[in-house]
Design an enzyme around this catalytic site. Structure first.
Site, mmCIF file in Angstrom:
data_model
loop_
_atom_site.group_PDB
_atom_site.id
_atom_site.type_symbol
_atom_site.label_atom_id
_atom_site.label_comp_id
_atom_site.label_asym_id
_atom_site.label_seq_id
_atom_site.Cartn_x
_atom_site.Cartn_y
_atom_site.Cartn_z
ATOM 1 N N HIS A 1 0.791 -1.328 0.007
ATOM 2 C CA HIS A 1 -0.022 0.162 0.066
ATOM 3 C C HIS A 1 1.065 1.303 -0.101
ATOM 4 O O HIS A 1 0.510 2.119 -0.777
ATOM 5 C CB HIS A 1 -0.813 0.053 1.136
ATOM 6 C CG HIS A 1 -1.982 -0.948 1.331
ATOM 7 N ND1 HIS A 1 -2.121 -1.696 2.411
ATOM 8 C CD2 HIS A 1 -3.029 -1.316 0.479
ATOM 9 C CE1 HIS A 1 -3.250 -2.445 2.151
ATOM 10 N NE2 HIS A 1 -3.512 -2.275 1.093
ATOM 11 N N LYS B 1 -15.784 -7.564 5.671
ATOM 12 C CA LYS B 1 -14.796 -8.045 6.670
ATOM 13 C C LYS B 1 -15.091 -7.589 8.087
ATOM 14 O O LYS B 1 -15.734 -6.945 8.234
ATOM 15 C CB LYS B 1 -13.737 -7.112 5.981
ATOM 16 C CG LYS B 1 -13.218 -7.547 4.758
ATOM 17 C CD LYS B 1 -11.945 -6.831 4.126
ATOM 18 C CE LYS B 1 -11.446 -7.267 2.779
ATOM 19 N NZ LYS B 1 -10.128 -6.564 2.421
ATOM 20 N N ARG C 1 -3.334 -6.512 -7.809
ATOM 21 C CA ARG C 1 -1.845 -7.310 -7.517
ATOM 22 C C ARG C 1 -1.777 -8.605 -8.592
ATOM 23 O O ARG C 1 -0.685 -8.686 -9.267
ATOM 24 C CB ARG C 1 -1.863 -7.706 -5.968
ATOM 25 C CG ARG C 1 -1.677 -6.664 -5.099
ATOM 26 C CD ARG C 1 -1.885 -7.293 -3.745
ATOM 27 N NE ARG C 1 -3.410 -8.039 -3.715
ATOM 28 C CZ ARG C 1 -4.070 -8.631 -2.818
ATOM 29 N NH1 ARG C 1 -3.380 -8.981 -1.659
ATOM 30 N NH2 ARG C 1 -5.313 -8.876 -3.005
ATOM 31 N N SER D 1 -3.351 -7.924 3.619
ATOM 32 C CA SER D 1 -3.601 -7.563 4.983
ATOM 33 C C SER D 1 -3.920 -8.756 5.702
ATOM 34 O O SER D 1 -3.564 -8.879 6.766
ATOM 35 C CB SER D 1 -4.610 -6.507 5.194
ATOM 36 O OG SER D 1 -4.006 -5.291 4.256
HETATM 37 N N1 COA Z 1 -0.357 -4.224 -1.608
HETATM 38 C C1 COA Z 1 -0.805 -4.890 -0.656
HETATM 39 N N2 COA Z 1 -2.070 -5.268 -0.477
HETATM 40 C C2 COA Z 1 -2.824 -5.018 -1.380
HETATM 41 C C3 COA Z 1 -2.689 -4.318 -2.386
HETATM 42 C C4 COA Z 1 -1.147 -3.933 -2.365
HETATM 43 N N3 COA Z 1 -0.822 -2.809 -3.432
HETATM 44 N N4 COA Z 1 -3.590 -4.084 -3.137
HETATM 45 C C5 COA Z 1 -4.665 -4.534 -2.546
HETATM 46 N N5 COA Z 1 -4.226 -5.226 -1.516
HETATM 47 C C6 COA Z 1 -4.800 -6.144 -0.453
HETATM 48 C C7 COA Z 1 -5.260 -5.620 0.660
HETATM 49 O O1 COA Z 1 -4.282 -5.862 1.677
HETATM 50 C C8 COA Z 1 -6.699 -6.289 0.945
HETATM 51 O O2 COA Z 1 -6.305 -7.560 1.533
HETATM 52 P P1 COA Z 1 -7.317 -8.357 2.487
HETATM 53 O O3 COA Z 1 -8.458 -8.983 1.721
HETATM 54 O O4 COA Z 1 -6.295 -9.786 2.712
HETATM 55 O O5 COA Z 1 -7.713 -7.637 3.681
HETATM 56 C C9 COA Z 1 -7.164 -6.428 -0.316
HETATM 57 O O6 COA Z 1 -6.022 -6.516 -1.146
HETATM 58 C C10 COA Z 1 -8.154 -5.511 -0.678
HETATM 59 O O7 COA Z 1 -8.302 -4.671 0.493
HETATM 60 P P2 COA Z 1 -8.609 -3.022 0.198
HETATM 61 O O8 COA Z 1 -7.868 -2.609 -0.869
HETATM 62 O O9 COA Z 1 -8.164 -2.677 1.608
HETATM 63 O O10 COA Z 1 -10.074 -2.872 -0.022
HETATM 64 P P3 COA Z 1 -11.279 -3.726 0.483
HETATM 65 O O11 COA Z 1 -11.607 -4.585 -0.488
HETATM 66 O O12 COA Z 1 -10.940 -4.131 1.882
HETATM 67 O O13 COA Z 1 -12.119 -2.431 0.610
HETATM 68 C C11 COA Z 1 -13.188 -0.568 0.235
HETATM 69 C C12 COA Z 1 -12.653 -1.984 -0.140
HETATM 70 C C13 COA Z 1 -13.040 -0.335 1.653
HETATM 71 C C14 COA Z 1 -12.661 0.576 -0.548
HETATM 72 C C15 COA Z 1 -14.568 -0.643 -0.166
HETATM 73 O O14 COA Z 1 -15.226 -1.817 0.671
HETATM 74 C C16 COA Z 1 -15.325 0.590 0.231
HETATM 75 O O15 COA Z 1 -15.284 1.566 -0.554
HETATM 76 N N6 COA Z 1 -15.981 0.485 1.251
HETATM 77 C C17 COA Z 1 -17.030 1.804 1.770
HETATM 78 C C18 COA Z 1 -18.322 1.171 1.429
HETATM 79 C C19 COA Z 1 -18.612 1.224 0.006
HETATM 80 O O16 COA Z 1 -18.436 2.182 -0.855
HETATM 81 N N7 COA Z 1 -18.558 0.240 -0.407
HETATM 82 C C20 COA Z 1 -18.636 -0.185 -2.053
HETATM 83 C C21 COA Z 1 -19.752 -0.821 -2.215
HETATM 84 S S1 COA Z 1 -19.822 -1.326 -4.084
#
Ligand code: COA
Length: 172
Positions: A26, A50, A99, A137
């Site tokens: 990140h 989550k 990724r 994560s």
């Molecule tokens: N390096 C390391 N890890 C990475 C990465 C990178 N470059 N790119 C993505 N990841 C990983 C993260 O570590 C995470 O791993 P995990 O699933 O093991 O925790 C995963 O990829 C994706 O997580 P993240 O990018 O944090 O997104 P998310 O899917 O957890 O959350 C939100 C997405 C929070 C942006 C989304 O849920 C959101 O916008 N929430 C608000 C409500 C909303 O608008 N929802 C959308 C409805 S359509």
């Protein structure tokens, strides 16, 4: 003639995620976005799919500590839809990192839903550096739960926070 900002015409990009916790992958993405855009807003958001180890306040604090004073980068948290936050902040560009191929399906679905909720929103995909392609994560949390060394995956402050968190939750 008005001098144009070299960084993409003064554009702001929103980089939302759970960041539970922030990883070196990140950090790499944020630093690369910072080189391209005048302003980067890192948004700590929650996904209803989550359960989180750290509260959003702690996740936000850990990101701020890990980034230090990186110019043009602000870190905020929100309990609303990312598209609603973006509209209120006047931002129309969302950055997400992919990724591996397996990330794409979820990312497309998210980008499509966001676009349907707000047609002005564009999602920009930025490829993760291959050296961080397999960090996530949840992997980091699992390594920490079993007492493993998380330092190859996360910034130093996060290593400490994970140790403390696991120690205190094991005492309960
Ligand atoms: N390096 C390391 N890890 C990475 C990465 C990178 N470059 N790119 C993505 N990841 C990983 C993260 O570590 C995470 O791993 P995990 O699933 O093991 O925790 C995963 O990829 C994706 O997580 P993240 O990018 O944090 O997104 P998310 O899917 O957890 O959350 C939100 C997405 C929070 C942006 C989304 O849920 C959101 O916008 N929430 C608000 C409500 C909303 O608008 N929802 C959308 C409805 S359509």
């Amino acid at each position: 003639m008005k001098k144009m900002n070299k960084k993409n015409g003064d554009r702001t990009v929103l980089y939302p995620g759970s960041f539970d916790p922030i990883t070196k992958g990140h950090v790499d993405i944020i630093m690369r976005l910072q080189k391209i855009f005048s302003k980067v807003i890192v948004l700590v958001a929650d996904s209803t799919r989550k359960t989180y180890l750290f509260t959003s306040e702690t996740r936000l604090k850990l990101i701020r500590e890990a980034l230090g004073s990186l110019s043009g980068v602000t870190v905020v948290s929100s309990k609303e839809l990312t598209v609603d936050f973006a509209r209120k902040a006047g931002v129309s560009l969302i950055a997400r990192s992919a990724r591996t191929v397996s990330d794409w399906e979820y990312e497309y679905a998210l980008a499509d839903a966001n676009k349907k909720m707000n047609s002005k929103i564009e999602t920009l995909f930025i490829m993760a550096d291959p050296k961080y392609a397999f960090i996530s994560s949840s992997l980091v949390r699992e390594v920490a739960q079993y007492g493993g060394d998380t330092s190859p995956f996360v910034p130093v402050n996060v290593v400490k926070a994970l140790k403390l968190k696991i120690k205190t939750s094991n005492k309960r």
